[in-house]
Design a protein around this motif. Sequence first.
Motif, PDB file in Angstrom:
ATOM      1  N   VAL A  30       0.895  -0.985   0.061  1.00 36.18           N
ATOM      2  CA  VAL A  30       0.121   0.219   0.386  1.00 36.18           C
ATOM      3  C   VAL A  30       0.893   1.179  -0.378  1.00 36.18           C
ATOM      4  O   VAL A  30       1.607   1.489   1.140  1.00 36.18           O
ATOM      5  CB  VAL A  30      -0.994   0.296   1.318  1.00 36.18           C
ATOM      6  CG1 VAL A  30      -1.967   0.750   0.964  1.00 36.18           C
ATOM      7  CG2 VAL A  30      -2.019  -1.099   1.552  1.00 36.18           C
ATOM      8  N   LEU A  31       0.627   2.161  -1.124  1.00 36.16           N
ATOM      9  CA  LEU A  31       1.246   3.404  -1.087  1.00 36.16           C
ATOM     10  C   LEU A  31       0.718   4.546  -0.904  1.00 36.16           C
ATOM     11  O   LEU A  31      -0.558   4.424  -1.620  1.00 36.16           O
ATOM     12  CB  LEU A  31       2.188   3.252  -2.647  1.00 36.16           C
ATOM     13  CG  LEU A  31       2.613   2.186  -2.944  1.00 36.16           C
ATOM     14  CD1 LEU A  31       3.681   2.305  -4.569  1.00 36.16           C
ATOM     15  CD2 LEU A  31       4.481   2.616  -2.157  1.00 36.16           C
ATOM     16  N   ASP A  32       0.865   5.010   0.094  1.00 37.14           N
ATOM     17  CA  ASP A  32      -0.079   6.680   0.293  1.00 37.14           C
ATOM     18  C   ASP A  32       0.915   7.990  -0.120  1.00 37.14           C
ATOM     19  O   ASP A  32       2.087   7.724   0.507  1.00 37.14           O
ATOM     20  CB  ASP A  32      -0.374   6.412   1.482  1.00 37.14           C
ATOM     21  CG  ASP A  32      -2.261   7.632   1.599  1.00 37.14           C
ATOM     22  OD1 ASP A  32      -3.065   7.607   1.354  1.00 37.14           O
ATOM     23  OD2 ASP A  32      -0.937   9.146   1.235  1.00 37.14           O
ATOM     24  N   ARG A  33       0.454   9.441  -0.748  1.00 34.08           N
ATOM     25  CA  ARG A  33       1.742  10.614  -0.805  1.00 34.08           C
ATOM     26  C   ARG A  33       1.483  11.135   0.087  1.00 34.08           C
ATOM     27  O   ARG A  33       2.542  12.078   0.931  1.00 34.08           O
ATOM     28  CB  ARG A  33       0.743  11.113  -2.115  1.00 34.08           C
ATOM     29  CG  ARG A  33      -0.656  11.647  -2.226  1.00 34.08           C
ATOM     30  CD  ARG A  33      -1.160  12.396  -2.875  1.00 34.08           C
ATOM     31  NE  ARG A  33      -1.797  12.836  -2.685  1.00 34.08           N
ATOM     32  CZ  ARG A  33      -1.814  14.060  -2.196  1.00 34.08           C
ATOM     33  NH1 ARG A  33      -1.942  14.982  -1.843  1.00 34.08           N
ATOM     34  NH2 ARG A  33      -3.486  14.586  -2.456  1.00 34.08           N
ATOM     35  N   GLN A  34       0.916  11.078   0.915  1.00 36.80           N
ATOM     36  CA  GLN A  34       0.716  11.236   2.719  1.00 36.80           C
ATOM     37  C   GLN A  34       1.649  11.444   3.754  1.00 36.80           C
ATOM     38  O   GLN A  34       2.329   9.543   3.110  1.00 36.80           O
ATOM     39  CB  GLN A  34      -1.205  11.777   3.904  1.00 36.80           C
ATOM     40  CG  GLN A  34      -2.074  12.315   2.588  1.00 36.80           C
ATOM     41  CD  GLN A  34      -1.710  13.843   2.182  1.00 36.80           C
ATOM     42  OE1 GLN A  34      -0.758  14.281   2.760  1.00 36.80           O
ATOM     43  NE2 GLN A  34      -2.322  14.580   1.258  1.00 36.80           N
ATOM     44  N   ARG A  35       2.419  12.273   4.247  1.00 31.94           N
ATOM     45  CA  ARG A  35       3.419  11.319   4.973  1.00 31.94           C
ATOM     46  C   ARG A  35       3.033  10.688   6.343  1.00 31.94           C
ATOM     47  O   ARG A  35       3.751   9.560   7.557  1.00 31.94           O
ATOM     48  CB  ARG A  35       4.369  12.663   5.687  1.00 31.94           C
ATOM     49  CG  ARG A  35       5.594  12.953   4.391  1.00 31.94           C
ATOM     50  CD  ARG A  35       6.357  13.473   5.508  1.00 31.94           C
ATOM     51  NE  ARG A  35       6.978  13.996   3.346  1.00 31.94           N
ATOM     52  CZ  ARG A  35       8.065  13.477   3.296  1.00 31.94           C
ATOM     53  NH1 ARG A  35       8.063  12.274   3.833  1.00 31.94           N
ATOM     54  NH2 ARG A  35       9.067  13.834   2.329  1.00 31.94           N
ATOM     55  N   ARG A  36       1.144  11.162   6.960  1.00 29.22           N
ATOM     56  CA  ARG A  36       0.571  10.576   7.825  1.00 29.22           C
ATOM     57  C   ARG A  36      -0.665  10.936   7.637  1.00 29.22           C
ATOM     58  O   ARG A  36      -1.158  11.327   6.670  1.00 29.22           O
ATOM     59  CB  ARG A  36       1.154  11.452   9.340  1.00 29.22           C
ATOM     60  CG  ARG A  36       0.249  13.407   9.122  1.00 29.22           C
ATOM     61  CD  ARG A  36       1.129  13.331  11.133  1.00 29.22           C
ATOM     62  NE  ARG A  36       2.835  13.238  10.950  1.00 29.22           N
ATOM     63  CZ  ARG A  36       3.158  14.020  10.518  1.00 29.22           C
ATOM     64  NH1 ARG A  36       2.766  15.345   9.310  1.00 29.22           N
ATOM     65  NH2 ARG A  36       4.521  14.503  10.915  1.00 29.22           N
ATOM     66  N   PRO A  37      -2.074  10.075   8.141  1.00 27.56           N
ATOM     67  CA  PRO A  37      -3.075  10.285   7.652  1.00 27.56           C
ATOM     68  C   PRO A  37      -3.995  11.165   8.174  1.00 27.56           C
ATOM     69  O   PRO A  37      -2.917  12.279   9.353  1.00 27.56           O
ATOM     70  CB  PRO A  37      -3.772   9.431   8.850  1.00 27.56           C
ATOM     71  CG  PRO A  37      -2.945   7.719   9.036  1.00 27.56           C
ATOM     72  CD  PRO A  37      -1.221   9.242   8.868  1.00 27.56           C
ATOM     73  N   THR A  38      -4.153  11.875   7.609  1.00 26.79           N
ATOM     74  CA  THR A  38      -5.432  12.961   7.483  1.00 26.79           C
ATOM     75  C   THR A  38      -6.480  12.933   7.647  1.00 26.79           C
ATOM     76  O   THR A  38      -7.548  11.823   8.294  1.00 26.79           O
ATOM     77  CB  THR A  38      -5.569  14.021   6.493  1.00 26.79           C
ATOM     78  OG1 THR A  38      -6.171  13.252   5.492  1.00 26.79           O
ATOM     79  CG2 THR A  38      -4.079  14.301   6.097  1.00 26.79           C
ATOM     80  N   SER A  39      -7.288  14.174   8.944  1.00 26.99           N
ATOM     81  CA  SER A  39      -8.748  13.599   9.282  1.00 26.99           C
ATOM     82  C   SER A  39      -9.301  14.952   9.044  1.00 26.99           C
ATOM     83  O   SER A  39      -9.455  15.480   8.685  1.00 26.99           O
ATOM     84  CB  SER A  39      -8.816  14.129  11.158  1.00 26.99           C
ATOM     85  OG  SER A  39     -10.026  14.398  11.241  1.00 26.99           O
TER      86      SER A  39
END
Length: 426
Positions: A30-39
């Motif tokens: 799983v790849l995500d461009r954010q460095r951490r989850p957003t709310s």
Amino acid sequence: MNADVVVVGAGAGGLAAARALGGRGLRVLVLDRQRRPTSIAKGEILQPETVRILDGWGVLDALRATGACPVDQLAIRDPQGRPLLALDYRALPGSHRQILCADYGDLRGVLADGLPATVTVRWGQRVTGPLRAADGRVTGVRVTDDGGDREIRAALVVAADGMSSPLRKAAGITVDRREYPHGLVAFDVAGVEVADEVSAYRTDRGLCLVYPLPGGRCRLYVQVTPDEFRGRSAADLADWCDRLLAEVPAVRPLGTALRANLHRRQLLAVYRLRAARLTVPGLALVGEAAHAVHPMAAQGVNSSLADAETLAATLTAGGHPDDAGVDRALRDYDAARRPRLDHVATVSHSAARMLTSVSGLPRLLGGRMMRRTAANPRLLGLTAGNLSGTAVRPLSLVDRMYQLGLLVDRNAHRSAPPAPQRSERR
């Protein structure tokens, strides 16, 4: 690093796809461009069919432990709180007969915590495009991060990268995207107690939606015009709040807490979106990359998790697939999900128009359909089954005529017939 599956996007839909596919023995990255989850205020109303899926994945108890609020009823009310139409979920078939109202971050958290050992999640990874074979088949992705550029090969790429989905665009899949003529402002109201109910108020300004959240909070959605909050000062916001409480007396008990939480708001544009197809060879769309509906019907994240369950079931039905097997499974996935998503889109748009239309014939017809449905136990049962996902049976043209009062339903007080068998392969 190569994998059986690369999932692009670590929202609830992407993590659900990783959970479902990894749970069947596939190596998933799983790849995500954010460095951490957003709310964000989304995906908080989990319908009974989604509760069933989460239970099957073994994460339901963990979600309940976060304080997720069980709800038995979805009700449409007038501004004073008088009931106009109520759907009692306790009468649904099966063993899951409640909505769960949960924080989106908690849902994403329990999905991430429950991932199998075959799944790896990497943050801060920007996917710049798909890799392709000579015949055009998608064979992986290109990625940029702090370490530079690289290629990751996979038999399947899952695009769970949101409504604007760069991967969907790169794959040449077109969408029908339409913006509603109104927006929503979402408030996270702390320090309140509200009924164990999803309450949708039909007001002169349109929709006002309230439901409980963990930790003595509630979510309040209010329909607004596109520029209603533009350039608002603190004093303007206070005046706006006073007008809202005057217009919708049923939410006045939230007044003190709402005023204290006016700064905790999110302005949301509201869209309908449907992809022309869900797959191309080597790539599948999941979640908002493929579909989006009005939040009123509470179907968005629920459809995303059902996408994940169906994709995993079709992909592994014949064992560990090669490229040709993946592409056959993707055709099965498209055939299984598109009719259900078309149905969800129709149900969601009809529910939205009933509550968000503020004038003219749409509001008049919406009110009539609501009254006729409320007086017809059979139609109420059908509606509850459709929204909950537990007994899906689209309303017929004759049912619509009953709702409009053009025909008399002589079977109104009979139970709705059983739903047909699901077309999805489990």
